[in-house]
Design a protein around this motif. Structure first.
Motif, mmCIF file in Angstrom:
data_model
loop_
_atom_site.group_PDB
_atom_site.id
_atom_site.type_symbol
_atom_site.label_atom_id
_atom_site.label_comp_id
_atom_site.label_asym_id
_atom_site.label_seq_id
_atom_site.Cartn_x
_atom_site.Cartn_y
_atom_site.Cartn_z
ATOM 1 N N VAL A 122 -8.644 -11.374 3.927
ATOM 2 C CA VAL A 122 -7.726 -10.275 4.250
ATOM 3 C C VAL A 122 -7.387 -10.310 5.738
ATOM 4 O O VAL A 122 -6.224 -10.153 6.139
ATOM 5 C CB VAL A 122 -8.337 -8.908 3.876
ATOM 6 C CG1 VAL A 122 -7.395 -7.775 4.295
ATOM 7 C CG2 VAL A 122 -8.605 -8.824 2.374
ATOM 8 N N ALA A 125 -9.358 -4.994 -2.369
ATOM 9 C CA ALA A 125 -9.073 -6.330 -1.835
ATOM 10 C C ALA A 125 -10.343 -7.092 -1.495
ATOM 11 O O ALA A 125 -10.329 -8.321 -1.429
ATOM 12 C CB ALA A 125 -8.183 -6.225 -0.604
ATOM 13 N N CYS A 180 -3.021 -6.936 -3.990
ATOM 14 C CA CYS A 180 -3.684 -5.863 -3.247
ATOM 15 C C CYS A 180 -3.739 -6.182 -1.749
ATOM 16 O O CYS A 180 -3.540 -5.308 -0.911
ATOM 17 C CB CYS A 180 -5.102 -5.681 -3.800
ATOM 18 S SG CYS A 180 -5.885 -4.171 -3.258
ATOM 19 N N ILE A 181 -3.998 -7.445 -1.421
ATOM 20 C CA ILE A 181 -4.035 -7.855 -0.012
ATOM 21 C C ILE A 181 -2.669 -7.634 0.638
ATOM 22 O O ILE A 181 -2.572 -7.167 1.780
ATOM 23 C CB ILE A 181 -4.463 -9.325 0.110
ATOM 24 C CG1 ILE A 181 -5.927 -9.484 -0.324
ATOM 25 C CG2 ILE A 181 -4.292 -9.833 1.545
ATOM 26 C CD1 ILE A 181 -6.395 -10.929 -0.407
#
Length: 287
Positions: free
Chosen positions: A55, A3, A15-16
């Motif tokens: 993120v 991420a 992915c986050i």
């Protein structure tokens, strides 16, 4: 690591989201996540630090009270302050990273006014001259989750409401029957408002989806240098409308705070808007 990969220019949203899911699934998820994110935000690689901040903001948006509680502790706030302080990493952190960190802390003072340590940390940065003026938050700022509405009335719970109504209707006292009538009108009004909220939410999310689809199409033409003057005007109008939709989504989220499914749908629409606005700025910068 995926991420926040500095070799990837665009955010890996899938992915986050998996990262956020893991934070929510693990009892110690917020604590471990913030340790990892602090390390990444302090990275000498600008891209890695900026991805880590995205993120972090997404976690604030999706990981609830446990995450908010941990991020509001000096243990984590001090790690962010080190990125800004010339006594620590501020001497080599890029201006872009320091600007984002300042925006993050300032936005938390706005959205979490009850967190005294966040307020104290930000005021300390101003007192020391590290932050000279409050930043202007970007238009595509990720919105935090709205504060829960306090349940301080018996009418917040349908079961209790209908039990009270049944008792009042059985009474022979005129004042109880009047109270029953007021309660019935209150319930009807509440149901009408719920229906209106559902309608507003559906219309807004539909508009977001349609606008983003059209923005994506026009951006693709922009990349190919195939955008006509009329389409350029259309693109600008769409972007302005997207920016105006963001505060609307936040109000809708405040209304839907008790409905997890609806709230998730609104926050997802907000994330899509953020991505669309971010992609536009990126494409224009490249061109």
């Amino acid at each position: 690591d995926e991420a926040t990969d500095p070799n990837v220019s665009e955010e890996n949203w899938e992915c986050i989201q998996r990262f956020c899911d893991q934070v929510n699934a693990d009892t110690e998820g917020p604590l471990f996540a913030l340790r990892l994110l602090a390390h990444k935000i302090q990275s000498p690689q600008e891209g890695e630090a900026l991805h880590a901040l995205t993120v972090l903001e997404t976690c604030v948006n999706n990981c609830g009270d446990r995450f908010h509680s941990e991020m509001a502790k000096f243990r984590f706030l001090n790690e962010l302050i080190k990125v800004l302080s010339p006594k620590y990493y501020g001497i080599w952190s890029s201006e872009k990273v320091k600007s984002r960190v300042t925006e993050v802390i300032f936005s938390w003072t706005v959205w979490f006014p009850q967190e005294v340590k966040i307020q104290d940390a930000y005021q300390m940065l101003k007192k020391q001259g590290i932050v000279k003026e409050d930043p202007k938050l970007p238009e595509d700022k990720i919105l935090p989750p709205p504060s829960p509405r306090p349940q301080n009335s018996i009418f917040d719970r349908d079961e209790d409401c209908y039990k009270l109504l049944a008792r009042l209707l059985k009474s022979s006292h005129p004042e109880d029957l009047q109270a029953a009538n007021r309660l019935i009108q209150s319930v009807i009004k509440e149901e009408q408002e719920k229906s209106a909220q559902v309608s507003r939410r559906a219309n807004a999310i539909s508009e977001v989806s349609e606008n983003i689809k059209r923005v994506d199409e026009l951006l693709e033409n922009y990349r190919r240098h195939e955008l006509s003057p009329a389409d350029q005007e259309t693109l600008q109008a769409l972007l302005q409308r997207c920016e105006k939709l963001r505060p609307l989504l936040f109000r809708l989220a405040s209304e839907a705070v008790a409905d997890e499914e609806a709230l998730a749908e609104i926050l997802q629409a907000n994330d899509k808007l953020s991505r669309a606005l971010g992609q536009y700025r990126q494409v224009v910068a490249i061109q």
